[in-house]
Enzyme design. Structure first.
Site, PDB file in Angstrom:
ATOM      1  N   THR A  32       0.823  -1.209   0.000  1.00  0.00           N
ATOM      2  CA  THR A  32       0.000   0.000   0.000  1.00  0.00           C
ATOM      3  C   THR A  32       0.854   1.254   0.000  1.00  0.00           C
ATOM      4  O   THR A  32       0.457   2.288  -0.532  1.00  0.00           O
ATOM      5  CB  THR A  32      -0.936  -0.022   1.227  1.00  0.00           C
ATOM      6  OG1 THR A  32      -1.871  -1.075   1.043  1.00  0.00           O
ATOM      7  CG2 THR A  32      -1.686   1.275   1.394  1.00  0.00           C
ATOM      8  N   THR A 112       1.664  -4.213   4.252  1.00  0.00           N
ATOM      9  CA  THR A 112       1.459  -4.484   5.682  1.00  0.00           C
ATOM     10  C   THR A 112       0.980  -5.915   5.939  1.00  0.00           C
ATOM     11  O   THR A 112       1.153  -6.441   7.033  1.00  0.00           O
ATOM     12  CB  THR A 112       0.424  -3.519   6.284  1.00  0.00           C
ATOM     13  OG1 THR A 112      -0.822  -3.680   5.598  1.00  0.00           O
ATOM     14  CG2 THR A 112       0.886  -2.077   6.209  1.00  0.00           C
ATOM     15  N   ASP A 113       0.372  -6.554   4.922  1.00  0.00           N
ATOM     16  CA  ASP A 113      -0.349  -7.801   5.208  1.00  0.00           C
ATOM     17  C   ASP A 113       0.550  -8.953   5.642  1.00  0.00           C
ATOM     18  O   ASP A 113       0.152  -9.784   6.459  1.00  0.00           O
ATOM     19  CB  ASP A 113      -1.198  -8.202   3.994  1.00  0.00           C
ATOM     20  CG  ASP A 113      -2.418  -7.300   3.837  1.00  0.00           C
ATOM     21  OD1 ASP A 113      -2.717  -6.540   4.789  1.00  0.00           O
ATOM     22  OD2 ASP A 113      -3.071  -7.354   2.788  1.00  0.00           O
TER      23      ASP A 113
HETATM   24  C1  SIN Z   1      -1.002  -2.962   2.737  1.00  0.00           C
HETATM   25  O1  SIN Z   1       0.152  -2.770   2.390  1.00  0.00           O
HETATM   26  O2  SIN Z   1      -1.490  -2.299   3.686  1.00  0.00           O
HETATM   27  C2  SIN Z   1      -1.906  -3.987   2.123  1.00  0.00           C
HETATM   28  C3  SIN Z   1      -1.416  -4.534   0.858  1.00  0.00           C
HETATM   29  C4  SIN Z   1      -0.144  -5.302   0.998  1.00  0.00           C
HETATM   30  O3  SIN Z   1       0.090  -5.930   2.035  1.00  0.00           O
HETATM   31  O4  SIN Z   1       0.639  -5.304   0.035  1.00  0.00           O
END
Ligand code: SIN
Length: 352
Positions: A32, A112-113
């Protein structure tokens, strides 16, 4: 431990007398933080991993006052799609960079995932005491109040601080997020949309990074990086995660065993208790040589060996305070290193 310091300010008058800023490699992988939406108010319908590393860096002019940046685009993915070959590529690239005198530290931008899994993997496989700091964002780069630019500046600030032999050095892989600095071992994502999505449950962050200042309140106790016995170079063993819940069947475990799985991490209920149907299937799997690690789906706390299940009798290993996904990382590395048997694996989990 309570130490803090500020980075040198290169904009002073006697600039020639100042030491060169540390050289920090920024390895972009997507997420993200590199996401974009058509509408600046859109923080859920964007596409992750479409903004290149040069554009990410150009959004943060202050980086040039903190470090000399060497950007690399390692991948452009949504981290839900993180795959084992990319983990290998990333860890090997970081080890190569840190082995040179030209690079003082590495920052990885990540989704983040699965950030907590990648961070723990690197914590155990980077062979350097130079800093490695991961960061990410909850809002895409195109969003109003995007959190990525400040998180990136803070991550580079932490890496530069460690490169200058500040308190961040020797703490293993770190995660800089929303002004906090976490250990890769402890940090987990705890919110679907909040910008304060990363926490270290039970024990808290290591410290803070704010306005160019880095402050640590505690250190990392368990071995990592140079003290870790694990490396990234072996083939990945097949390890999966299953969960225990009301009415769960043994079908998934039996299918995994039939498929030749080497290890199974069970995300148990509460203190790592397991539904009797699943427990029976897992005990049979363990008796056939599959490594079975018992963890909890609760999200915080630790497990007691022989607590909610008779680990000794069932041939299980307790994950301690690792969540199921981090436990899987450690189990894969241990199996890849040739560690076998519940007793030897338990020692690994008690150590790392
Ligand atoms: C994010 O980064 O918050 C979600 C998408 C990902 O993990 O690439």
């Amino acid at each position: 431990m309570n130490t803090s310091s500020s980075l040198p300010n290169p904009s002073g008058q006697n600039q020639n007398a100042r030491p060169a800023l540390p050289r920090i490699a920024v390895l972009a992988t997507g997420g993200t933080i590199a996401g974009a939406a058509a509408d600046a108010a859109d923080t859920s319908g964007y596409q992750a991993g479409v903004v290149g590393v040069d554009q990410l860096l150009s959004a943060v002019p202050a980086l040039s006052t903190v470090a000399r940046i060497a950007p690399e685009q390692v991948a452009s993915i949504d981290s839900k799609d993180m795959a084992l070959p990319l983990w290998t590529t990333l860890a090997q690239r970081i080890n190569t960079l840190l082995a040179t005198d030209d690079v003082d530290g590495v920052v990885v931008t990540h989704g983040t995932d699965t950030l907590e899994e990648t961070a723990y993997l690197l914590h155990l496989t980077v062979k350097s005491d130079k800093p490695v700091v991961l960061t990410a964002a909850m809002r895409p780069a195109s969003a109003l109040s995007a959190d990525g630019p400040l998180n990136l500046l803070n991550a580079v600030t932490v890496a530069a601080h460690a490169a200058a032999h500040g308190a961040a050095r020797g703490q293993g892989v770190l995660v800089a997020f929303n002004n906090r600095v976490h250990s890769a071992r402890d940090v987990v994502k705890t919110s679907t949309y909040a910008v304060d999505a990363f926490q270290s449950p039970e024990i808290g962050a290591l410290g803070w990074v704010q306005d160019g200042r880095v402050e640590f309140q505690r250190g990392v106790v368990r071995p990592h990086t140079l003290a870790s016995e694990f490396s990234i170079d072996a083939a990945w063993p097949h390890v999966e995660v299953v969960a225990s819940y009301a009415g769960v069947s043994r079908i998934a475990v039996d299918a995994l065993v039939a498929a030749g799985v080497r290890g199974i991490v069970v995300a148990g209920t509460g203190n790592g208790s397991i539904h009797q149907s699943l427990q029976q299937a897992l005990a049979e799997a363990a008796s056939r040589g599959v490594a079975v690690v018992r963890s909890s789906r609760v999200g915080s706390g630790h497990l007691m060996r022989n607590g909610a299940a008779a680990d000794d009798a069932l041939g299980f290993v307790s994950a301690g305070s690792l969540n199921p996904y981090k436990a899987r990382v450690l189990l894969m590395l241990a199996l890849a290193a040739g560690v076998t048997g519940a007793a030897a694996l338990q020692k690994v989990f008690d150590t790392y």
